[in-house]
Motif scaffolding. Sequence first.
Motif, PDB file in Angstrom:
ATOM      1  N   SER A  46      24.276  25.312  82.624  1.00 13.05           N
ATOM      2  CA  SER A  46      25.703  25.017  82.509  1.00 13.05           C
ATOM      3  C   SER A  46      26.356  26.052  81.616  1.00 13.05           C
ATOM      4  O   SER A  46      25.837  26.375  80.543  1.00 13.05           O
ATOM      5  CB  SER A  46      25.919  23.624  81.912  1.00 13.05           C
ATOM      6  OG  SER A  46      27.299  23.407  81.673  1.00 13.05           O
ATOM      7  N   ASP A  48      29.006  25.512  80.052  1.00 10.47           N
ATOM      8  CA  ASP A  48      29.765  24.790  79.027  1.00 10.47           C
ATOM      9  C   ASP A  48      29.056  24.859  77.679  1.00 10.47           C
ATOM     10  O   ASP A  48      27.821  24.947  77.599  1.00 10.47           O
ATOM     11  CB  ASP A  48      29.936  23.329  79.427  1.00 10.47           C
ATOM     12  CG  ASP A  48      30.753  23.171  80.696  1.00 10.47           C
ATOM     13  OD1 ASP A  48      31.411  24.145  81.101  1.00 10.47           O
ATOM     14  OD2 ASP A  48      30.725  22.070  81.282  1.00 10.47           O
ATOM     15  N   VAL A  69      32.600  14.793  84.139  1.00  9.52           N
ATOM     16  CA  VAL A  69      32.312  15.991  84.938  1.00  9.52           C
ATOM     17  C   VAL A  69      31.959  17.151  83.996  1.00  9.52           C
ATOM     18  O   VAL A  69      32.581  17.346  82.956  1.00  9.52           O
ATOM     19  CB  VAL A  69      33.534  16.368  85.799  1.00  9.52           C
ATOM     20  CG1 VAL A  69      33.302  17.693  86.514  1.00  9.52           C
ATOM     21  CG2 VAL A  69      33.818  15.261  86.810  1.00  9.52           C
ATOM     22  N   ASN A  71      30.283  21.439  84.274  1.00  7.35           N
ATOM     23  CA  ASN A  71      29.970  22.554  85.167  1.00  7.35           C
ATOM     24  C   ASN A  71      28.475  22.817  85.176  1.00  7.35           C
ATOM     25  O   ASN A  71      27.843  22.895  84.122  1.00  7.35           O
ATOM     26  CB  ASN A  71      30.696  23.824  84.721  1.00  7.35           C
ATOM     27  CG  ASN A  71      32.201  23.702  84.861  1.00  7.35           C
ATOM     28  OD1 ASN A  71      32.691  23.194  85.851  1.00  7.35           O
ATOM     29  ND2 ASN A  71      32.937  24.154  83.847  1.00  7.35           N
ATOM     30  N   SER A 139      30.726  20.966  90.234  1.00  4.37           N
ATOM     31  CA  SER A 139      31.186  19.941  89.298  1.00  4.37           C
ATOM     32  C   SER A 139      30.215  18.771  89.374  1.00  4.37           C
ATOM     33  O   SER A 139      30.204  18.018  90.332  1.00  4.37           O
ATOM     34  CB  SER A 139      32.607  19.488  89.664  1.00  4.37           C
ATOM     35  OG  SER A 139      33.515  20.561  89.532  1.00  4.37           O
ATOM     36  N   GLN A 140      29.417  18.629  88.330  1.00  8.44           N
ATOM     37  CA  GLN A 140      28.316  17.675  88.342  1.00  8.44           C
ATOM     38  C   GLN A 140      28.610  16.512  87.397  1.00  8.44           C
ATOM     39  O   GLN A 140      29.397  16.640  86.448  1.00  8.44           O
ATOM     40  CB  GLN A 140      27.017  18.384  87.921  1.00  8.44           C
ATOM     41  CG  GLN A 140      25.766  17.544  87.969  1.00  8.44           C
ATOM     42  CD  GLN A 140      25.417  17.055  89.358  1.00  8.44           C
ATOM     43  OE1 GLN A 140      26.037  16.121  89.860  1.00  8.44           O
ATOM     44  NE2 GLN A 140      24.431  17.699  89.982  1.00  8.44           N
ATOM     45  N   THR A 141      27.979  15.386  87.661  1.00 11.57           N
ATOM     46  CA  THR A 141      28.034  14.232  86.761  1.00 11.57           C
ATOM     47  C   THR A 141      26.660  13.613  86.666  1.00 11.57           C
ATOM     48  O   THR A 141      25.839  13.720  87.581  1.00 11.57           O
ATOM     49  CB  THR A 141      29.022  13.154  87.259  1.00 11.57           C
ATOM     50  OG1 THR A 141      28.617  12.700  88.563  1.00 11.57           O
ATOM     51  CG2 THR A 141      30.449  13.688  87.321  1.00 11.57           C
TER      52      THR A 141
END
Length: 464
Positions: A46, A48, A69, A71, A139-141
């Motif tokens: 990620s 982020d 969400v 990244n 866009s992952q969760t």
Amino acid sequence: ILNYPEAGSVTLDAEYLGSASTQDTGLQMNGSSTFTTTPAGFCIQSPDANAECSGTLSDCSVFKAAGDVFNLGIRAVAWETSGESGADFCAGNSTTRNFRFSNLPLSHSLIAPAGGNAGNAGVASVSFANSNGGDLIVSQTLSEVGVFRFSIAGGQSYLGATLPSAESANLGRFVPASFLLDVVDSGTLAPACTGSPGFTYIGQESGWSVLPTLQIRALNRSGNLTTNYTNGAFQKLAITDLGRTAPAADDVTTLSDGVTPAPVIVTDGVPSLSIVSPGILGWNFSLADSFRYDKTPAARVGPFQPALTFDLAAFSDSDGVSSQPSPPSVTPAAGFPQRYGRLRMINAQGPETVSQLSMGFVMEYWDGTRFVINRDDNCSAWTTADITYSGNHSTLSSASGIVASGTSTLSIQPNGSRGTDTAEWNLPVYLQDDWSGTGLINPTGLATLGVNRGDDRIIYWRER
């Protein structure tokens, strides 16, 4: 040695033309071969901040709330050096921009807490298309709390070749999005004197018959339970983070002025926090909690049922995860009356020559109009050790007991002299009364020996 820095199916064409120098003038040889090159691996990470977690996993910085969400980058990369694996593919490897693949499975696994629930990921497959050129951001969760890894399983067929496996570094820490506090049962107050019916005197302490049942649920952003939160050190909520405001007065009943709410004094026991089930905590009030209505002369009102409200405060754990707005209140049931009570001693008189004289006493309560004997009182304990007795003309026998239907007696032994002895009963406030208009005081009784005191209701008399 052929080194091809891209992924794909490649056809090599070769042609040989003879020459005089090689003594094969006129010779022509043609050849062709096709081979497939796959990415050497995949970089899964990620972009982020605070995405990666190492060291003590339960103490990593907060990355995201479960269900939020974030990244997740997935890049197909070329070979750089032997022995690369995992996060190594993210350090310096070039991107294979020709790589195309539809619906490449993307899985996740829970690294910590051990034995927890892996939950669900929002994106379970990815596609490399012309538009992303071997490098994509999804866009992952993740629905659960903890630390996770994402991976691509090896063995997928790509143009007749087999794709390698790949795995990310540890990603997290994921925390709940919020807490939801539920009052499952507001509990039940206990009367100080049990029975049918039970009751409590104003000024007398009582406690819980049934403790309130409070539950705190750790939720993700979608409002679903995060069962991993209560697994070991991933729980960051402590009992010291929780607070309640005890009632200062009854919700309904007023003092005798009809305006001032009847004041209440609450003494807090030590509460506790326990795990009810995965993701659900129980906030436990204490059996040592005690409640009493403040007794003053102004509290002389008719019997009433307690109506109390405990306000629960908003709270946060050490990660800053907060309770949802407007926590509920606790309004315990109370199926018994509060009574303004007192102990009244009944004066005794008799000859100084008798061997024994009885002095009665009764438990009374204000029914809203007058004092009446509390026939429901079969539990108030008494002892003569609490009585200050003058003892000039008689002796008070040592005794103790429990009243029956609100009454009992003391035993006095005259010593043969005439006169009056005084008994003052040192009682708790809840059995005192404003006997003389000066405030709550102890009751007193008189034992008169050999003297006819007459009727206390007669102000003056004379013989004729």
